[in-house]
Design a protein around this motif. Structure first.
Motif, PDB file in Angstrom:
ATOM      1  N   SER A   1       7.591  22.025   0.720  1.00 17.32           N
ATOM      2  CA  SER A   1       7.046  21.320  -0.441  1.00 17.32           C
ATOM      3  C   SER A   1       5.672  21.891  -0.761  1.00 17.32           C
ATOM      4  CB  SER A   1       7.043  19.811  -0.238  1.00 17.32           C
ATOM      5  OG  SER A   1       6.557  19.406   0.998  1.00 17.32           O
ATOM      6  N   GLY A   2       4.571  21.189  -0.453  1.00 15.85           N
ATOM      7  CA  GLY A   2       3.260  21.748  -0.754  1.00 15.85           C
ATOM      8  C   GLY A   2       2.477  20.897  -1.731  1.00 15.85           C
TER       9      GLY A   2
ATOM     10  N   ASP B   1       0.996  12.601  -0.461  1.00 14.74           N
ATOM     11  CA  ASP B   1       2.241  12.332   0.275  1.00 14.74           C
ATOM     12  C   ASP B   1       1.994  11.756   1.665  1.00 14.74           C
ATOM     13  OD1 ASP B   1       3.738  13.638  -1.776  1.00 14.74           O
ATOM     14  OD2 ASP B   1       3.220  15.565  -0.887  1.00 14.74           O
TER      15      ASP B   1
ATOM     16  N   ILE C   1      -3.137   6.365  -6.272  1.00 12.96           N
ATOM     17  CA  ILE C   1      -1.682   6.182  -6.243  1.00 12.96           C
ATOM     18  C   ILE C   1      -1.323   4.778  -6.704  1.00 12.96           C
ATOM     19  CG2 ILE C   1       0.302   5.968  -4.696  1.00 12.96           C
ATOM     20  CD1 ILE C   1      -1.051   8.201  -3.014  1.00 12.96           C
TER      21      ILE C   1
ATOM     22  N   ARG D   1       9.199   6.032   7.230  1.00 14.31           N
ATOM     23  CA  ARG D   1       8.515   5.435   6.074  1.00 14.31           C
ATOM     24  C   ARG D   1       7.549   6.426   5.418  1.00 14.31           C
ATOM     25  NH1 ARG D   1       5.308   1.377   7.383  1.00 14.31           N
ATOM     26  NH2 ARG D   1       4.824   1.315   5.173  1.00 14.31           N
ATOM     27  N   ALA D   2       7.465   7.638   5.944  1.00 14.95           N
ATOM     28  CA  ALA D   2       6.660   8.664   5.266  1.00 14.95           C
ATOM     29  C   ALA D   2       7.394   9.103   3.992  1.00 14.95           C
ATOM     30  CB  ALA D   2       6.432   9.852   6.182  1.00 14.95           C
ATOM     31  N   ARG D   3       6.636   9.616   3.024  1.00 17.73           N
ATOM     32  CA  ARG D   3       7.245   9.943   1.727  1.00 17.73           C
ATOM     33  C   ARG D   3       8.070  11.222   1.762  1.00 17.73           C
ATOM     34  NH1 ARG D   3       5.500   6.421  -1.949  1.00 17.73           N
ATOM     35  NH2 ARG D   3       6.114   7.561  -3.804  1.00 17.73           N
ATOM     36  N   LYS D   4       7.898  12.035   2.782  1.00 14.47           N
ATOM     37  CA  LYS D   4       8.721  13.235   2.896  1.00 14.47           C
ATOM     38  C   LYS D   4       8.809  13.638   4.354  1.00 14.47           C
ATOM     39  CE  LYS D   4       5.014  16.581   2.215  1.00 14.47           C
ATOM     40  NZ  LYS D   4       4.339  17.580   1.386  1.00 14.47           N
ATOM     41  N   THR D   5       9.788  14.446   4.698  1.00  9.83           N
ATOM     42  CA  THR D   5       9.932  14.930   6.067  1.00  9.83           C
ATOM     43  C   THR D   5      10.768  16.196   6.052  1.00  9.83           C
ATOM     44  OG1 THR D   5      10.851  14.469   8.264  1.00  9.83           O
ATOM     45  CG2 THR D   5      11.909  13.374   6.415  1.00  9.83           C
ATOM     46  N   SER D   6      10.470  17.094   6.996  1.00  5.80           N
ATOM     47  CA  SER D   6      11.299  18.277   7.205  1.00  5.80           C
ATOM     48  C   SER D   6      11.884  18.269   8.607  1.00  5.80           C
ATOM     49  CB  SER D   6      10.467  19.553   7.021  1.00  5.80           C
ATOM     50  OG  SER D   6      10.319  19.862   5.666  1.00  5.80           O
TER      51      SER D   6
ATOM     52  N   GLY E   1       6.102  17.086   7.844  1.00  6.32           N
ATOM     53  CA  GLY E   1       6.314  16.735   6.443  1.00  6.32           C
ATOM     54  C   GLY E   1       6.963  17.844   5.656  1.00  6.32           C
ATOM     55  N   GLU E   2       6.681  19.101   6.052  1.00  4.92           N
ATOM     56  CA  GLU E   2       7.153  20.210   5.203  1.00  4.92           C
ATOM     57  C   GLU E   2       7.330  21.528   5.920  1.00  4.92           C
ATOM     58  OE1 GLU E   2       4.096  20.481   2.244  1.00  4.92           O
ATOM     59  OE2 GLU E   2       2.637  21.367   3.620  1.00  4.92           O
TER      60      GLU E   2
ATOM     61  N   GLY F   1       0.817  -1.208   0.000  1.00  2.41           N
ATOM     62  CA  GLY F   1       0.000   0.000   0.000  1.00  2.41           C
ATOM     63  C   GLY F   1       0.850   1.258   0.000  1.00  2.41           C
ATOM     64  N   ASP F   2       2.002   1.191   0.610  1.00  6.35           N
ATOM     65  CA  ASP F   2       2.872   2.362   0.688  1.00  6.35           C
ATOM     66  C   ASP F   2       3.940   2.369  -0.392  1.00  6.35           C
ATOM     67  OD1 ASP F   2       1.620   3.328   3.036  1.00  6.35           O
ATOM     68  OD2 ASP F   2       2.636   1.747   4.152  1.00  6.35           O
ATOM     69  N   MET F   3       3.979   1.291  -1.168  1.00  4.42           N
ATOM     70  CA  MET F   3       4.978   1.171  -2.219  1.00  4.42           C
ATOM     71  C   MET F   3       6.397   1.387  -1.677  1.00  4.42           C
ATOM     72  SD  MET F   3       2.744   2.973  -5.246  1.00  4.42           S
ATOM     73  CE  MET F   3       3.890   2.671  -6.572  1.00  4.42           C
TER      74      MET F   3
ATOM     75  N   ILE G   1      -5.657   6.608  -2.109  1.00  5.88           N
ATOM     76  CA  ILE G   1      -4.784   5.424  -2.077  1.00  5.88           C
ATOM     77  C   ILE G   1      -4.938   4.618  -3.361  1.00  5.88           C
ATOM     78  CG2 ILE G   1      -4.380   3.218  -0.903  1.00  5.88           C
ATOM     79  CD1 ILE G   1      -4.998   4.642   1.737  1.00  5.88           C
TER      80      ILE G   1
ATOM     81  N   HIS H   1      -1.919  17.486   1.979  1.00  4.67           N
ATOM     82  CA  HIS H   1      -1.358  16.973   0.733  1.00  4.67           C
ATOM     83  C   HIS H   1      -1.393  15.455   0.829  1.00  4.67           C
ATOM     84  CE1 HIS H   1      -0.261  21.082   0.845  1.00  4.67           C
ATOM     85  NE2 HIS H   1       0.647  20.900   1.786  1.00  4.67           N
TER      86      HIS H   1
ATOM     87  N   ALA I   1       4.174  18.393  -4.516  1.00  2.00           N
ATOM     88  CA  ALA I   1       5.271  17.469  -4.179  1.00  2.00           C
ATOM     89  C   ALA I   1       4.958  16.049  -4.630  1.00  2.00           C
ATOM     90  CB  ALA I   1       5.556  17.497  -2.687  1.00  2.00           C
TER      91      ALA I   1
ATOM     92  N   CYS J   1       3.227  13.598   8.826  1.00  2.00           N
ATOM     93  CA  CYS J   1       3.230  12.886   7.555  1.00  2.00           C
ATOM     94  C   CYS J   1       3.401  11.402   7.874  1.00  2.00           C
ATOM     95  CB  CYS J   1       4.383  13.399   6.699  1.00  2.00           C
ATOM     96  SG  CYS J   1       4.397  12.804   4.996  1.00  2.00           S
ATOM     97  N   VAL J   2       2.522  10.575   7.321  1.00  2.00           N
ATOM     98  CA  VAL J   2       2.529   9.148   7.650  1.00  2.00           C
ATOM     99  C   VAL J   2       2.560   8.311   6.365  1.00  2.00           C
ATOM    100  CG1 VAL J   2       1.236   9.513   9.793  1.00  2.00           C
ATOM    101  CG2 VAL J   2      -0.008   8.994   7.676  1.00  2.00           C
ATOM    102  N   PRO J   3       2.927   7.034   6.465  1.00  2.00           N
ATOM    103  CA  PRO J   3       2.800   6.170   5.286  1.00  2.00           C
ATOM    104  C   PRO J   3       1.350   6.187   4.796  1.00  2.00           C
ATOM    105  CG  PRO J   3       4.009   5.050   7.041  1.00  2.00           C
ATOM    106  CD  PRO J   3       3.454   6.308   7.636  1.00  2.00           C
ATOM    107  N   ILE J   4       1.179   6.205   3.478  1.00  2.00           N
ATOM    108  CA  ILE J   4      -0.156   6.375   2.895  1.00  2.00           C
ATOM    109  C   ILE J   4      -1.164   5.364   3.445  1.00  2.00           C
ATOM    110  CG2 ILE J   4      -1.434   6.602   0.731  1.00  2.00           C
ATOM    111  CD1 ILE J   4       0.789   8.423   0.485  1.00  2.00           C
ATOM    112  N   SER J   5      -0.703   4.142   3.668  1.00  2.00           N
ATOM    113  CA  SER J   5      -1.623   3.087   4.113  1.00  2.00           C
ATOM    114  C   SER J   5      -2.232   3.415   5.479  1.00  2.00           C
ATOM    115  CB  SER J   5      -0.887   1.744   4.191  1.00  2.00           C
ATOM    116  OG  SER J   5       0.135   1.810   5.173  1.00  2.00           O
TER     117      SER J   5
ATOM    118  N   ASN K   1       0.635  13.546   4.006  1.00  2.00           N
ATOM    119  CA  ASN K   1       0.916  14.730   4.826  1.00  2.00           C
ATOM    120  C   ASN K   1      -0.363  15.541   5.015  1.00  2.00           C
ATOM    121  OD1 ASN K   1       2.801  17.798   4.155  1.00  2.00           O
ATOM    122  ND2 ASN K   1       2.409  16.843   6.126  1.00  2.00           N
TER     123      ASN K   1
END
Lengths: 458, 458
Positions: B147-148, B372, B238, A179-184, B412-413, A102-104, B235, B369, B151, B340-344, B374
């Motif tokens: 990002s925003g 991502d 994606i 495992r999140a797709r982005k982070t700051s 996340g951003e 699911g998260d690829m 989901i 967003h 991203a 920001c978390v894994p999409i699943s 997020n």
């Protein structure tokens, strides 16, 4: 370095998995290219992160250098323990730990190779796109910031890792990223360890981004009269916004080497090899547009590989490019250049290189990932002829000088190792000192792959 | 800190461009959110990298803190000089230095804003894709790893910068990266300075990757009965490999705020806003597939915005999301969360957050967003009610705890600034100490934006 005491302690932890056999030491003293044999004092085969941490703590206590080893396929002697000490071979840490469909993403140990990973992923509809040619370990690919044929579409290792587990020089274990797709959240430690060639820590786990297997794939090969025509076709393709999955250049000498090595029957002229990924319609649309671009640049002998087996044959041939060239000069050694320049300067850079090599009387076929502005000359030389070696190194240095003058880099994907250390100051100026300060901060005793990457300590 | 001597020396260099007026100090002591006023001792307006280097050298000689300032639109108080000293305002370093059309890159000064850049690029057929909403400066966006909305397709600032010029804490000027599209030449210093929030150096020039303006763009808004339905549609989208340029979630409370603030007439329910970029056919094909996915998840009120003005209206409304929510509670302050978390885990994370906020009696509409993983809750509170502030901060911390437990990140951003410093140890463990070691190596006197990002020094 108190090597004996360290080896005693390591034996207690690892038993038979600490090797001192001559064949093992020699095997881990070799590289794929021209560097002299440089055997370590011992080879350790850990099976867990905890063991890597223990190895590191023991070596730190006895001031023994530690160098990581994946498959030994790096091209600049990255894995050679040039100051002796222990090589940590990650062969036994080669598990696919998790796939999150699911998260690829996938979580892997560093010794897993990219082909093994993709084999395991086949049924999931996902794949890991980074493809440096060699069936390298994923830890090694991370450490050299590898890329290869697909970077033009999917990016390099830098872009495809969201997190790492790393053993530091004092044996502490940290996790970077998530495992999140982005982070700051703070400094990009993941990005710092990727490409550090094991000089800042040992990577013991990676979280990798995966891609969906494309609905449709279309590959092709096409001949051109001149390298210039081929490169201009690439530039037009990029500027049209065509999303290529791969776009590779071969020069005439490489085509000749393929014919000789792989029994190919290519016209002896420059070629482009290309691949598109997308929907059935999307791929068709891209192929049509690409056909028009090719025609504008005198491309001919256009041959689409629509069947999977034809595509595989095409890319196997490409991946064996270096071996085909090696085979053209049996008994000789290779020095593989790796400059990367802004695309607008690519035709000039390739032409200048070809002219320079010809004038110097050097055999160095050119092939490369031209969508990124990255190309290699696989320069062959007789290792028993010191004059030839000097000529070859001087030509390689001129190639780097030209790339830097064009706003490029000495290495697009092979990394520094022993072979490009001499270019670091030229490319980075005071930035190289900053790298040295970071190394000093994270590895104050200079235990991790010493003699590589950063300025020598005073 | 010998502030008077430093200011004397700075005045000699900058003349009128060193400001100590109360209005200027107050302006640079403010942030967009809830942090108390924190005016610096002076504001410097350099016009060149050389001047930034001189400022840094003078401040280093007098042990005076230096904090960079772009447009002041960061959300966690990143630009506040919480230890006093000099704020370096990059407003006058706002030039587009070069556009290399063939290479699809641009070289800019840090004070240029993203809207100014895109305005200047309009005639070239290229654009810079990173879009955090606010018309932020590109140096500031780099420093917070912004990002925003775009991203999901084009990546974050980390992915769109190939090189930097940076003034170090001792005034030395270095260049990181190159204009080549990739490099393996040493530690990724570019990646290290991106997201460092000015704690390791001051960015004085950026080389940015540009994208071709898409042949076709299609945007749409669509309502759902529940957040769950909307997130599941994301989901599926994606996983189908649909290449979205934007995909944004609004919850019911946000829709209400839009109706009140922007005179919109949206159904008061969760929504997705989406945009596709591609060829005319490609966009149509994606839109059809998306339509089918939406239908599977009870989406309704599907409204395509094909005309540029309708698209602009849609995204302007989205970008004013935070302001619409601010306006719903006049006189209150905001705390904007950014997990920001894994999409699943996204549906679960959003639902848990909404339930938690409701139970705590907090007004905190959710938008984000979602491609991502997020999302933000724009939490409003009465700054004169210390109990409410405590409740709000506790809820924000629970949100971070849940995100970390899911394998996600606290931010996340938006970055760390003052607001998320307390989460760093929790998220990074010993990795936070590694960040501290890097800071110590590059800024031994702790002059650059002190009090931020890294563990306090002993």
């Amino acid at each position: 370095m108190q090597i004996d005491a360290a080896l005693d302690a390591l034996s207690t932890v690892l038993g038979q998995r600490l090797s001192r056999s001559k064949s093992d030491l020699d095997l881990h003293g070799r590289s794929e290219t021209w560097f002299p044999l440089s055997p370590p004092d011992a080879v350790a085969y850990p099976e867990s992160t905890q063991e890597v941490s223990q190895i590191m703590k023991i070596c730190a206590a006895h001031n023994v250098p530690v160098t990581g080893w994946g498959t030994g396929t790096s091209l600049e002697g990255q894995s050679l323990a040039v100051s002796g000490g222990v090589v940590v071979d990650f062969t036994r840490m080669n598990k696919l730990l998790a796939v999150h469909q699911g998260d690829m993403d996938a979580v892997v140990q560093p010794g897993l190779t990219r082909e093994e990973l993709n084999e395991e992923l086949r049924a999931t509809g996902l794949f890991f796109p980074v493809d440096p040619g060699a069936n390298a370990s994923l830890g090694g690919m991370a450490s050299t910031r590898a890329s290869g044929t697909t970077a033009v579409r999917y990016g390099t290792m830098r872009d495809n890792i969201t997190g790492l587990e790393v053993v530091l020089s004092d044996g502490r274990i940290i996790r970077t990223g998530t495992r999140a797709r982005k982070t700051s959240a703070g400094y990009d430690l993941t990005g710092l360890f990727v490409g550090a060639e094991g000089t800042l820590g040992l990577i013991t786990e990676l979280t990798l981004r995966l891609q969906g297997q494309p609905e449709a794939t279309l590959a092709a090969i096409c001949a051109f009269d001149t390298v210039d025509d081929a490169v201009r076709a690439v530039i037009d393709t990029i500027q049209m916004g065509l999303s290529m999955a791969r776009i590779e250049l071969l020069d005439t000498e490489t085509a000749k080497a393929f014919n000789a090595y792989a029994g190919a029957t290519m016209p002896e002229s420059p070629h482009l090899m290309i691949e598109f990924h997308g929907s059935e319609n999307g791929v068709k649309e891209m192929a049509e547009t690409f056909g028009e671009i090719i025609a504008d640049h005198n491309g001919h002998g256009f041959d689409w590989a629509t069947r999977a087996e034809d595509r595989n044959a095409l890319w196997t041939m490409r991946h064996n490019g270096a071996y085909a060239i090696f085979a053209a000069r049996p008994g000789w050694k290779s020095l593989v250049t790796d400059v990367c320049v802004p695309i607008s300067r690519l035709a000039e850079a390739v032409n200048d290189t070809a002219a320079d090599l010809e004038q110097a009387g050097i055999y160095g076929p050119i092939l490369g990932h031209v969508g990124d502005g990255n190309f290699h000359s696989v320069i062959m030389f007789d290792p028993d002829d010191p004059e030839q070696m000097k000529t070859v190194k001087a030509a390689s240095e001129r190639m780097v000088d030209r790339a830097l003058a064009m706003g490029g880099t000495a290495t697009g994907e092979h990394g520094i190792g022993m072979g490009k250390l001499g270019y670091m100051e030229k490319e980075h100026g005071d930035g190289w000192q900053v790298m040295g300060a970071i190394k000093q901060a994270l590895d104050p005793e200079n235990l991790l792959n010493p003699g590589k990457m950063v300025p020598p300590r005073n």
